[in-house]
Design a protein around this motif. Sequence first.
Motif, PDB file in Angstrom:
ATOM      1  N   HIS A 172      -5.990  -6.886  -3.994  1.00 47.46           N
ATOM      2  CA  HIS A 172      -7.282  -6.874  -4.092  1.00 47.46           C
ATOM      3  C   HIS A 172      -7.915  -7.703  -5.072  1.00 47.46           C
ATOM      4  O   HIS A 172      -8.836  -8.197  -5.227  1.00 47.46           O
ATOM      5  CB  HIS A 172      -7.991  -5.561  -3.831  1.00 47.46           C
ATOM      6  CG  HIS A 172      -8.077  -4.704  -5.292  1.00 47.46           C
ATOM      7  ND1 HIS A 172      -6.707  -4.105  -5.387  1.00 47.46           N
ATOM      8  CD2 HIS A 172      -8.554  -4.875  -6.273  1.00 47.46           C
ATOM      9  CE1 HIS A 172      -6.857  -3.541  -6.634  1.00 47.46           C
ATOM     10  NE2 HIS A 172      -8.267  -3.756  -6.987  1.00 47.46           N
ATOM     11  N   LEU A 214      10.037  -4.969  -2.546  1.00 45.40           N
ATOM     12  CA  LEU A 214      10.185  -3.861  -1.880  1.00 45.40           C
ATOM     13  C   LEU A 214      11.165  -3.804  -0.956  1.00 45.40           C
ATOM     14  O   LEU A 214      12.341  -2.829  -0.939  1.00 45.40           O
ATOM     15  CB  LEU A 214       8.784  -3.348  -1.165  1.00 45.40           C
ATOM     16  CG  LEU A 214       8.981  -2.198  -0.524  1.00 45.40           C
ATOM     17  CD1 LEU A 214       9.178  -1.066  -1.344  1.00 45.40           C
ATOM     18  CD2 LEU A 214       7.497  -1.727   0.340  1.00 45.40           C
ATOM     19  N   ALA A 215      11.092  -4.755   0.260  1.00 42.70           N
ATOM     20  CA  ALA A 215      12.024  -4.645   1.441  1.00 42.70           C
ATOM     21  C   ALA A 215      13.483  -4.881   0.889  1.00 42.70           C
ATOM     22  O   ALA A 215      14.628  -4.439   1.169  1.00 42.70           O
ATOM     23  CB  ALA A 215      11.523  -5.584   2.571  1.00 42.70           C
ATOM     24  N   ASN A 236      -1.551  -8.946   5.650  1.00 40.20           N
ATOM     25  CA  ASN A 236      -0.743  -7.759   5.534  1.00 40.20           C
ATOM     26  C   ASN A 236       0.029  -7.492   4.488  1.00 40.20           C
ATOM     27  O   ASN A 236       1.038  -6.861   4.476  1.00 40.20           O
ATOM     28  CB  ASN A 236       0.096  -7.720   6.964  1.00 40.20           C
ATOM     29  CG  ASN A 236      -0.799  -7.731   8.137  1.00 40.20           C
ATOM     30  OD1 ASN A 236      -1.948  -7.197   8.289  1.00 40.20           O
ATOM     31  ND2 ASN A 236      -0.289  -8.175   9.103  1.00 40.20           N
ATOM     32  N   LEU A 237      -0.431  -7.569   3.197  1.00 44.06           N
ATOM     33  CA  LEU A 237       0.074  -7.392   1.959  1.00 44.06           C
ATOM     34  C   LEU A 237       0.374  -5.691   1.907  1.00 44.06           C
ATOM     35  O   LEU A 237      -0.757  -5.431   2.326  1.00 44.06           O
ATOM     36  CB  LEU A 237      -0.375  -8.195   0.994  1.00 44.06           C
ATOM     37  CG  LEU A 237      -0.066  -9.449   0.735  1.00 44.06           C
ATOM     38  CD1 LEU A 237      -0.763 -10.075  -0.581  1.00 44.06           C
ATOM     39  CD2 LEU A 237       1.372  -9.858   0.678  1.00 44.06           C
ATOM     40  N   PHE A 238       0.936  -5.398   1.121  1.00 36.79           N
ATOM     41  CA  PHE A 238       0.966  -3.516   0.832  1.00 36.79           C
ATOM     42  C   PHE A 238      -0.100  -3.579  -0.166  1.00 36.79           C
ATOM     43  O   PHE A 238       0.326  -3.947  -1.196  1.00 36.79           O
ATOM     44  CB  PHE A 238       2.310  -3.356   0.814  1.00 36.79           C
ATOM     45  CG  PHE A 238       3.222  -3.561   1.749  1.00 36.79           C
ATOM     46  CD1 PHE A 238       2.962  -3.338   3.028  1.00 36.79           C
ATOM     47  CD2 PHE A 238       4.515  -3.946   1.479  1.00 36.79           C
ATOM     48  CE1 PHE A 238       3.964  -3.658   4.223  1.00 36.79           C
ATOM     49  CE2 PHE A 238       5.613  -4.186   2.607  1.00 36.79           C
ATOM     50  CZ  PHE A 238       5.093  -4.083   4.046  1.00 36.79           C
ATOM     51  N   PRO A 239      -0.969  -2.718  -0.136  1.00 44.90           N
ATOM     52  CA  PRO A 239      -2.096  -3.019  -1.052  1.00 44.90           C
ATOM     53  C   PRO A 239      -1.618  -1.957  -2.327  1.00 44.90           C
ATOM     54  O   PRO A 239      -2.224  -2.390  -3.407  1.00 44.90           O
ATOM     55  CB  PRO A 239      -3.364  -2.215  -0.296  1.00 44.90           C
ATOM     56  CG  PRO A 239      -2.757  -1.373   0.681  1.00 44.90           C
ATOM     57  CD  PRO A 239      -1.677  -2.391   1.169  1.00 44.90           C
ATOM     58  N   GLN A 240      -1.028  -1.175  -2.025  1.00 43.48           N
ATOM     59  CA  GLN A 240      -0.415  -0.493  -3.226  1.00 43.48           C
ATOM     60  C   GLN A 240       0.671  -0.989  -4.186  1.00 43.48           C
ATOM     61  O   GLN A 240       1.039  -0.293  -5.038  1.00 43.48           O
ATOM     62  CB  GLN A 240      -0.288   1.150  -2.923  1.00 43.48           C
ATOM     63  CG  GLN A 240       1.061   1.173  -2.222  1.00 43.48           C
ATOM     64  CD  GLN A 240       1.111   1.155  -0.589  1.00 43.48           C
ATOM     65  OE1 GLN A 240       0.423   0.112  -0.329  1.00 43.48           O
ATOM     66  NE2 GLN A 240       1.642   2.088   0.096  1.00 43.48           N
ATOM     67  N   TYR A 241       1.174  -2.281  -4.056  1.00 40.52           N
ATOM     68  CA  TYR A 241       2.236  -2.700  -4.615  1.00 40.52           C
ATOM     69  C   TYR A 241       1.644  -3.903  -5.299  1.00 40.52           C
ATOM     70  O   TYR A 241       0.812  -4.811  -4.655  1.00 40.52           O
ATOM     71  CB  TYR A 241       3.380  -3.231  -3.931  1.00 40.52           C
ATOM     72  CG  TYR A 241       3.856  -1.885  -3.334  1.00 40.52           C
ATOM     73  CD1 TYR A 241       5.229  -1.179  -4.087  1.00 40.52           C
ATOM     74  CD2 TYR A 241       3.843  -1.345  -1.876  1.00 40.52           C
ATOM     75  CE1 TYR A 241       5.759  -0.286  -3.567  1.00 40.52           C
ATOM     76  CE2 TYR A 241       4.430  -0.186  -1.683  1.00 40.52           C
ATOM     77  CZ  TYR A 241       5.512   0.270  -2.487  1.00 40.52           C
ATOM     78  OH  TYR A 241       6.388   1.647  -1.885  1.00 40.52           O
ATOM     79  N   ARG A 276       7.192 -13.054  -0.142  1.00 41.22           N
ATOM     80  CA  ARG A 276       7.672 -11.737   0.463  1.00 41.22           C
ATOM     81  C   ARG A 276       8.591 -12.069   1.398  1.00 41.22           C
ATOM     82  O   ARG A 276       9.725 -11.539   1.542  1.00 41.22           O
ATOM     83  CB  ARG A 276       6.492 -10.735   1.047  1.00 41.22           C
ATOM     84  CG  ARG A 276       6.865  -9.637   1.526  1.00 41.22           C
ATOM     85  CD  ARG A 276       5.820  -8.647   1.705  1.00 41.22           C
ATOM     86  NE  ARG A 276       5.313  -9.087   2.954  1.00 41.22           N
ATOM     87  CZ  ARG A 276       4.059  -8.384   3.523  1.00 41.22           C
ATOM     88  NH1 ARG A 276       3.694  -7.182   3.009  1.00 41.22           N
ATOM     89  NH2 ARG A 276       3.377  -9.003   4.364  1.00 41.22           N
TER      90      ARG A 276
END
Lengths: 259, 217
Positions: A154, A109-110, A96-101, A168
């Motif tokens: 990706h 981020l958090a 569940n990584l954030f794909p756009q980062y 993370r």
Amino acid sequence: MPILEVKNIHKSFGGVEVLKGVGFSLERGRSLALIGSSGSGKTTLLRCLNFLEKPDAGAISVNGELLFDAADAGTHTESGVRKKRLHFGLVFQNFNLFPQYTALGNVTLARELLARDEDGFKTDKAQAIGRIRDEAEEILARVGLADKMGSYPHELSGGQQQRVAIARALALKPDILCFDEPTSALDPELSGEVLAAIRGLAERDTTMVIATHEMGFAREVSSHIIFLADGVVLEEGAPDRVLTNPQTERLRSFLGAVL
Amino acid sequence: MGESLADVTLRLLEGFGVNCVIFAVTLLCSLPLGLGVAFCSMSRFRPVRYISKTFVWIIRGTPLILQIIVIYYVGGLVFGLPPIERLDAVLIAFTINYAAYFSEIYRGGIESISKGQYEAGQVLGMTRPQIFFRVILLQVVKRIVPPMSNEIITLVKDTALARIIANKEILMVAQEYISTKVLIWPLFYSGLFFLVFCGGLTLLFGAAERRLSYFRA
């Protein structure tokens, strides 16, 4: 005093009771391995610890502070839950990584969003962000990704993605880091690097709760093993004892099937 | 042939101005309105969800031409209100119609994002708005660019429907050349305006897709 105390957790979905009174405690710097077949309640238990599910009954305390008590609605408020979650980290089975980062962006981020609420953030914003970034780079380097900080999810292998996910979670410095079958979505040759990263955390005395199907890994990294079956703790104890000398037929047949 | 190319071009351009106004105002109003409708369609509050879904059903289930005519006449004939401007009636009908279509595109995009993305944000202590704006939104945008571009290109051509209540848009102007000057070529020429406009949009959307290709969602 144990860092984590979990008492009598019950959780049903629809009419199906998935957890039927699970409890355990964990000392700081120790690791707990959760084993059991699919559907035994491992994931649900971890989700309850991270407040992704609300237990129907039971209580959760960290460092002696009561975080959740099913009987006390005052412990269920949304804003309160958000802060309490920070005691725990969760590494998901499918990352569940954030794909756009980028890898680095996922880790910072958090932390950056949380820093905004801290006093003095606005006065030396650049410095605060710089510190967060430095820390994130250090954590990524620790899980062996020093050369992948600028890569997007990706562009990374499954094993690398899962190590970013670990970094993370670590960036928020949780008291207890939870893993939900961290290698189940990975090819065997990729799980090794993830297990090595978790082993590295164990050596640094990170407090962890790890749901896993890798028995060798569980024995090596944990100080205590819990065998869940049908929503209850059927057996528990030191890894050597539980894995080599199972007392119940259920555990014997489970170990026979996975080993 | 009695009419110079320059004259016809000017008159058609004037008509196409009306099409462009309808296009721009509709987009500007229906894109945000559609997002609101999408949230209503996904509401946990059942009555809101039902009202929203019924709205979408009616708007998508009846012809846009019918909606334009109804909005133009209903105020005066049913409620005895003073008549509204022909262009205003079209703008209202288009905005409502396209908001319904856009809302379904938004809904599809938002619902296609895996639950794991929300949960990952939650366990990292992020608030709901933070998760939506910092994590979910860009993934939704990336996913809805292709269906949105399809719908927006349809909108360009739908603007010609404005003539049904006598708005002087480009097709109406072009068709007048048939009845008054017995000329057919301005009609073909008007098609070229649409082709060029849609060609530009296609390039624009292609650029947007490339701009978002740095990640996979």
